[in-house]
Design a protein around this motif. Structure first.
Motif, mmCIF file in Angstrom:
data_model
loop_
_atom_site.group_PDB
_atom_site.id
_atom_site.type_symbol
_atom_site.label_atom_id
_atom_site.label_comp_id
_atom_site.label_asym_id
_atom_site.label_seq_id
_atom_site.Cartn_x
_atom_site.Cartn_y
_atom_site.Cartn_z
ATOM 1 N N VAL A 140 0.841 -1.205 0.000
ATOM 2 C CA VAL A 140 0.000 0.000 0.000
ATOM 3 C C VAL A 140 0.874 1.253 0.000
ATOM 4 O O VAL A 140 0.608 2.211 -0.734
ATOM 5 C CB VAL A 140 -0.963 -0.013 1.206
ATOM 6 C CG1 VAL A 140 -1.632 1.330 1.397
ATOM 7 C CG2 VAL A 140 -1.999 -1.104 1.045
ATOM 8 N N THR A 141 1.931 1.237 0.799
ATOM 9 C CA THR A 141 2.828 2.386 0.852
ATOM 10 C C THR A 141 3.503 2.610 -0.494
ATOM 11 O O THR A 141 3.637 3.749 -0.951
ATOM 12 C CB THR A 141 3.877 2.195 1.964
ATOM 13 O OG1 THR A 141 3.200 1.963 3.200
ATOM 14 C CG2 THR A 141 4.751 3.414 2.100
ATOM 15 N N MET A 142 3.917 1.546 -1.154
ATOM 16 C CA MET A 142 4.544 1.697 -2.477
ATOM 17 C C MET A 142 3.538 2.195 -3.517
ATOM 18 O O MET A 142 3.910 2.925 -4.432
ATOM 19 C CB MET A 142 5.187 0.385 -2.926
ATOM 20 C CG MET A 142 6.512 0.120 -2.253
ATOM 21 S SD MET A 142 7.678 1.500 -2.321
ATOM 22 C CE MET A 142 7.967 1.650 -4.067
ATOM 23 N N PHE A 143 2.276 1.817 -3.364
ATOM 24 C CA PHE A 143 1.240 2.356 -4.252
ATOM 25 C C PHE A 143 1.136 3.874 -4.058
ATOM 26 O O PHE A 143 1.091 4.633 -5.033
ATOM 27 C CB PHE A 143 -0.101 1.669 -3.981
ATOM 28 C CG PHE A 143 -1.231 2.240 -4.766
ATOM 29 C CD1 PHE A 143 -1.333 2.013 -6.134
ATOM 30 C CD2 PHE A 143 -2.203 3.014 -4.155
ATOM 31 C CE1 PHE A 143 -2.373 2.545 -6.871
ATOM 32 C CE2 PHE A 143 -3.245 3.547 -4.880
ATOM 33 C CZ PHE A 143 -3.332 3.315 -6.240
ATOM 34 N N LEU A 144 1.125 4.320 -2.798
ATOM 35 C CA LEU A 144 1.081 5.759 -2.523
ATOM 36 C C LEU A 144 2.326 6.465 -3.057
ATOM 37 O O LEU A 144 2.235 7.560 -3.612
ATOM 38 C CB LEU A 144 0.955 6.005 -1.016
ATOM 39 C CG LEU A 144 -0.404 5.759 -0.398
ATOM 40 C CD1 LEU A 144 -0.320 5.831 1.116
ATOM 41 C CD2 LEU A 144 -1.416 6.747 -0.927
ATOM 42 N N VAL A 145 3.482 5.835 -2.912
ATOM 43 C CA VAL A 145 4.722 6.428 -3.408
ATOM 44 C C VAL A 145 4.700 6.506 -4.935
ATOM 45 O O VAL A 145 5.181 7.477 -5.521
ATOM 46 C CB VAL A 145 5.942 5.641 -2.891
ATOM 47 C CG1 VAL A 145 7.206 6.018 -3.630
ATOM 48 C CG2 VAL A 145 6.110 5.867 -1.399
ATOM 49 N N SER A 146 4.116 5.507 -5.588
ATOM 50 C CA SER A 146 4.008 5.537 -7.053
ATOM 51 C C SER A 146 3.124 6.690 -7.510
ATOM 52 O O SER A 146 3.439 7.370 -8.489
ATOM 53 C CB SER A 146 3.446 4.218 -7.571
ATOM 54 O OG SER A 146 4.297 3.160 -7.238
ATOM 55 N N ILE A 147 2.042 6.930 -6.794
ATOM 56 C CA ILE A 147 1.179 8.079 -7.105
ATOM 57 C C ILE A 147 1.965 9.372 -6.900
ATOM 58 O O ILE A 147 1.911 10.288 -7.725
ATOM 59 C CB ILE A 147 -0.099 8.059 -6.237
ATOM 60 C CG1 ILE A 147 -0.997 6.898 -6.649
ATOM 61 C CG2 ILE A 147 -0.850 9.379 -6.329
ATOM 62 C CD1 ILE A 147 -2.182 6.680 -5.743
ATOM 63 N N ALA A 163 1.608 18.259 -0.375
ATOM 64 C CA ALA A 163 0.218 18.523 -0.006
ATOM 65 C C ALA A 163 -0.749 17.595 -0.740
ATOM 66 O O ALA A 163 -1.670 17.039 -0.137
ATOM 67 C CB ALA A 163 -0.128 19.984 -0.285
ATOM 68 N N ILE A 164 -0.543 17.405 -2.019
ATOM 69 C CA ILE A 164 -1.415 16.518 -2.800
ATOM 70 C C ILE A 164 -1.263 15.081 -2.315
ATOM 71 O O ILE A 164 -2.262 14.363 -2.139
ATOM 72 C CB ILE A 164 -1.117 16.637 -4.304
ATOM 73 C CG1 ILE A 164 -1.532 18.014 -4.812
ATOM 74 C CG2 ILE A 164 -1.846 15.543 -5.087
ATOM 75 C CD1 ILE A 164 -1.096 18.309 -6.235
ATOM 76 N N SER A 165 -0.049 14.643 -2.056
ATOM 77 C CA SER A 165 0.184 13.265 -1.603
ATOM 78 C C SER A 165 -0.430 13.015 -0.235
ATOM 79 O O SER A 165 -1.033 11.972 0.001
ATOM 80 C CB SER A 165 1.680 12.975 -1.553
ATOM 81 O OG SER A 165 2.239 13.122 -2.824
#
Length: 194
Positions: A140-147, A163-165
């Motif tokens: 899940v964290t890597m998915f957020l980092v990819s975004i 801010a967006i992240s």
């Protein structure tokens, strides 16, 4: 990435942010859940990784060092993949540190001292549940980092990317009222706002 201050501060942030989780749970029912979640690392790691990755990616684009690498490398995919791999290894290191801290705190704090090999959820040991939850959290964290990486490719300003992240992270924390993730033994009763 190792020259960034936030990378070296991450372990201290993890320990500092674990303390409120330790202080807030006092009953015997929630203690195994707290150990299973590595004392809240599922909430802490994405925040830390967003800070680390936003600093890392935005500085690469702002200082234009990534553009130099892209111009000199025959495959852009390799450059982007290398950057994500470095952040992914940092994510695994943060979670590894959290598991070590969980094991230390589990045996050091008198209110925990749980048997990690005793069956807990899904007829698996508490240790297996810890490792499974950690693996899911890494994904899940890597998915957020990819975004975050995709946003960094479009916007070079670190504050805007951050801010967006963080907005994406906190929007993901909102769960519709009918969905129940915890087993019945951890349920507080009615779900929703009255």
């Amino acid at each position: 990435m190792l020259h960034k201050k936030i990378t070296w501060l991450a372990p201290f942030l993890i320990v500092l942010l674990m303390i409120p989780f330790i202080m807030s749970f006092d009953d015997a029912i929630s203690a195994p859940w707290l150990v299973m979640s590595s004392f809240g690392i599922d909430e802490i790691a994405p925040l830390i990784m967003i800070l680390v990755a936003a600093t890392f990616f935005s500085s690469e684009f702002k200082q234009r060092t990534i553009l130099t690498m892209l111009a000199k490398t025959p495959s852009r995919k390799d450059v982007y993949l290398a950057k994500l791999t470095v952040v992914g290894l940092c994510d695994v290191a943060i979670h590894g540190f959290a598991i070590i801290m969980t094991l230390i705190l589990n045996y050091a704090l008198p209110k925990f001292r749980l048997d990690l090999f005793k069956p807990y959820l899904y007829h698996q040991s508490l240790l297996t549940n810890v490792l499974t939850m950690t693996l899911v959290d890494i994904l899940v964290t890597m998915f957020l980092v990819s975004i975050l990486f995709l946003i960094s490719c479009s916007i070079t300003e670190n504050a805007v990317v951050l801010a967006i992240s963080l907005g994406v992270f906190f929007m993901g924390q909102i769960v519709p009222p009918g969905i129940q993730f915890l087993p019945q033994q951890f349920s507080t009763g009615s779900v929703g706002i009255h």
